[in-house]
Design an enzyme around this catalytic site. Structure first.
Site, PDB file in Angstrom:
ATOM      1  N   TYR A  62     116.585  35.211  93.790  1.00  0.00           N
ATOM      2  CA  TYR A  62     116.426  36.437  92.344  1.00  0.00           C
ATOM      3  C   TYR A  62     117.158  36.677  93.114  1.00  0.00           C
ATOM      4  CZ  TYR A  62     111.222  34.740  91.566  1.00  0.00           C
ATOM      5  OH  TYR A  62     110.701  33.906  91.864  1.00  0.00           O
ATOM      6  N   HIS A 125     110.126  27.224  97.263  1.00  0.00           N
ATOM      7  CA  HIS A 125     110.010  27.806  96.238  1.00  0.00           C
ATOM      8  C   HIS A 125     110.714  26.353  95.002  1.00  0.00           C
ATOM      9  CE1 HIS A 125     112.304  31.065  93.839  1.00  0.00           C
ATOM     10  NE2 HIS A 125     111.857  30.667  92.755  1.00  0.00           N
TER      11      HIS A 125
HETATM   12  P1  NAD Z   1     108.069  38.143  83.007  1.00  0.00           P
HETATM   13  O1  NAD Z   1     106.834  37.254  81.806  1.00  0.00           O
HETATM   14  O2  NAD Z   1     107.155  39.193  83.898  1.00  0.00           O
HETATM   15  O3  NAD Z   1     108.872  38.904  81.813  1.00  0.00           O
HETATM   16  C1  NAD Z   1     109.842  39.873  82.884  1.00  0.00           C
HETATM   17  C2  NAD Z   1     110.663  40.134  81.896  1.00  0.00           C
HETATM   18  O4  NAD Z   1     109.701  41.222  81.078  1.00  0.00           O
HETATM   19  C3  NAD Z   1     111.694  41.181  82.534  1.00  0.00           C
HETATM   20  O5  NAD Z   1     112.941  41.206  81.088  1.00  0.00           O
HETATM   21  C4  NAD Z   1     111.438  42.424  81.887  1.00  0.00           C
HETATM   22  O6  NAD Z   1     111.746  43.441  82.270  1.00  0.00           O
HETATM   23  C5  NAD Z   1     110.589  42.427  80.624  1.00  0.00           C
HETATM   24  N1  NAD Z   1     109.481  43.514  81.175  1.00  0.00           N
HETATM   25  C6  NAD Z   1     108.480  43.464  81.801  1.00  0.00           C
HETATM   26  N2  NAD Z   1     107.629  44.511  81.243  1.00  0.00           N
HETATM   27  C7  NAD Z   1     107.586  44.888  79.982  1.00  0.00           C
HETATM   28  C8  NAD Z   1     107.527  46.344  79.266  1.00  0.00           C
HETATM   29  N3  NAD Z   1     106.907  46.872  79.410  1.00  0.00           N
HETATM   30  N4  NAD Z   1     108.184  46.296  78.135  1.00  0.00           N
HETATM   31  C9  NAD Z   1     109.621  45.331  77.530  1.00  0.00           C
HETATM   32  N5  NAD Z   1     109.786  44.287  78.485  1.00  0.00           N
HETATM   33  C10 NAD Z   1     108.628  44.239  79.878  1.00  0.00           C
HETATM   34  O7  NAD Z   1     108.786  36.835  83.952  1.00  0.00           O
HETATM   35  P2  NAD Z   1     109.690  36.599  84.852  1.00  0.00           P
HETATM   36  O8  NAD Z   1     109.249  38.353  86.063  1.00  0.00           O
HETATM   37  O9  NAD Z   1     109.688  35.865  85.226  1.00  0.00           O
HETATM   38  O10 NAD Z   1     108.021  36.701  85.468  1.00  0.00           O
HETATM   39  C11 NAD Z   1     106.985  37.220  86.762  1.00  0.00           C
HETATM   40  C12 NAD Z   1     107.642  37.359  88.705  1.00  0.00           C
HETATM   41  O11 NAD Z   1     107.061  36.468  88.877  1.00  0.00           O
HETATM   42  C13 NAD Z   1     108.752  37.040  88.717  1.00  0.00           C
HETATM   43  O12 NAD Z   1     109.702  38.239  88.871  1.00  0.00           O
HETATM   44  C14 NAD Z   1     109.407  36.806  89.898  1.00  0.00           C
HETATM   45  O13 NAD Z   1     108.753  37.312  90.726  1.00  0.00           O
HETATM   46  C15 NAD Z   1     107.718  35.759  90.257  1.00  0.00           C
HETATM   47  N6  NAD Z   1     107.865  34.061  89.304  1.00  0.00           N
HETATM   48  C16 NAD Z   1     107.726  33.458  89.973  1.00  0.00           C
HETATM   49  C17 NAD Z   1     108.312  31.511  89.357  1.00  0.00           C
HETATM   50  C18 NAD Z   1     107.897  30.424  90.963  1.00  0.00           C
HETATM   51  O14 NAD Z   1     108.494  31.308  91.728  1.00  0.00           O
HETATM   52  N7  NAD Z   1     109.145  29.255  90.732  1.00  0.00           N
HETATM   53  C19 NAD Z   1     108.023  31.587  88.244  1.00  0.00           C
HETATM   54  C20 NAD Z   1     108.440  32.853  87.363  1.00  0.00           C
HETATM   55  C21 NAD Z   1     108.225  33.702  88.086  1.00  0.00           C
END
Ligand code: NAD
Length: 322
Positions: A62, A125
């Site tokens: 990230y 990952h």
């Molecule tokens: P997400 O669906 O959580 O979306 C994040 C987005 O939503 C960001 O743009 C954030 O600013 C926005 N957001 C969050 N809260 C908000 C609110 N209240 N109002 C408006 N916008 C808001 O997607 P993500 O970040 O990809 O997934 C969450 C976490 O899961 C990642 O940060 C990561 O730690 C993990 N993840 C891991 C993998 C993997 O291991 N392959 C893949 C995807 C996600």
């Protein structure tokens, strides 16, 4: 402090860990959704801890180490207050190395950035980008050895295709699996395709991307990151759902979070955050259950794209390929 009492905590499989049902995805701390204000990101982490969030998920991928560096600064002196999860094996968008030597050296570098001598959870990952013959043997062995050395307490794997995660669950004795994009308002395949096998083996499931990596946000109406894999039909349907929420004076993220948070079959859902306002809004959102009328209307809009998936990975993980 009243909100802490409201936060749900659930057992993460058989790990013995009790994790907040809403957890902190740190990928936005690496600027993957656009530039971030580092000091605000650090304050967002502190604020989340104050409000009862205890699981923080990050990866060296990230922001190409930036998210770990920022999270490490934020957790300085308070690392023991959280369940800290990081990953290894994915280096950049198109560079992966699941060999044992890299998994081990990657964790050493993560520990330095995170300013700690252990992480609670270490996960391989995005395993669909690895050769199953390597991931299910060499990578898995590396994880076990690191757990024995005390550098991580629990081990897991992450990825997108559920058949890949199901194969890993069957072949390896994992503590956790992180799945994303398969349990949200437009997709519930996680519940039918992975949950039964994971539960049977006591594997804790971490769900991610309840907003569909930004699809179900107001920002998603006009802006999506370049790397976003959704096809046009899914983007269009999500935008229609977001507009309907807005017309009803509702925040689509609130509905997205409520939908997953209140399903007790899943230990926790990570939401990506780097802003105090998002932490507050998401914690406040899950105090309530989804509005049944709005939920039903949104699910109706998303029905034509229900269980949409996209291709991910470079190796054939079907059972008979090795
Ligand atoms: P997400 O669906 O959580 O979306 C994040 C987005 O939503 C960001 O743009 C954030 O600013 C926005 N957001 C969050 N809260 C908000 C609110 N209240 N109002 C408006 N916008 C808001 O997607 P993500 O970040 O990809 O997934 C969450 C976490 O899961 C990642 O940060 C990561 O730690 C993990 N993840 C891991 C993998 C993997 O291991 N392959 C893949 C995807 C996600």
């Amino acid at each position: 402090m009243g909100l802490i009492k409201e936060m749900e905590y659930r057992p993460l499989g058989r790990t013995g860990l009790s994790v907040s049902a809403l957890s902190f995805g740190a990928s936005p701390l690496g600027g993957v959704f656009g530039g971030i204000d580092e000091s605000e990101g650090i304050r967002a982490v502190h604020h989340a801890i104050d409000k009862g969030i205890n699981l923080f998920d990050v990866s060296p991928y990230y922001g190409i180490t930036k998210a770990e560096t920022v999270l490490g600064k934020a957790l300085s002196g308070i690392r023991d207050k959280v369940v800290l999860a990081t990953k290894a094996g994915r280096i950049t968008m198109d560079q992966f190395d699941f060999h044992k030597a890299n998994i081990k050296s990657s964790l050493e570098a993560s520990l330095r950035r995170l300013k700690t001598d252990y992480v609670d959870i270490l996960q391989a990952h995005d395993i669909e980008f690895g050769d199953p013959d390597i991931v299910l043997n060499e990578t898995y062995e590396a994880l076990i050895e690191l757990r024995k050395e005390g550098k991580c307490r629990y081990i897991g794997m992450t990825g997108y295709p559920l058949n890949v995660l199901a194969r890993a669950a069957k072949a390896c004795d994992l503590d956790v699996i992180l799945s994303y994009g398969h349990f949200n308002l437009y997709n519930t395949l996680l519940l039918s395709k992975l949950l039964p096998a994971a539960s049977a083996k006591g594997i804790g499931l971490i769900n991610a991307s309840a907003t569909g990596m930004g699809l179900l946000t107001m920002k998603g109406l006009t802006e999506l990151p370049e790397w976003h894999p959704a096809d046009q039909a899914l983007i269009t349907a999500c935008r229609k759902a977001v507009k309907l929420c807005a017309e009803n004076g509702a925040d689509p993220v609130n509905l997205a979070m409520q939908y997953v948070y209140w399903d007790e079959r899943i230990a926790t859902t990570l939401v990506g955050m780097s802003k105090i306002s998002h932490v507050d809004r998401n914690i406040k959102a899950v105090e309530d259950r989804p509005d049944p009328a709005l939920l039903s209307a949104v699910l109706g809009i998303l029905e034509p794209v229900k269980d949409s998936i996209w291709p991910s990975g470079t190796y054939d993980w079907s059972e008979n390929n090795v």
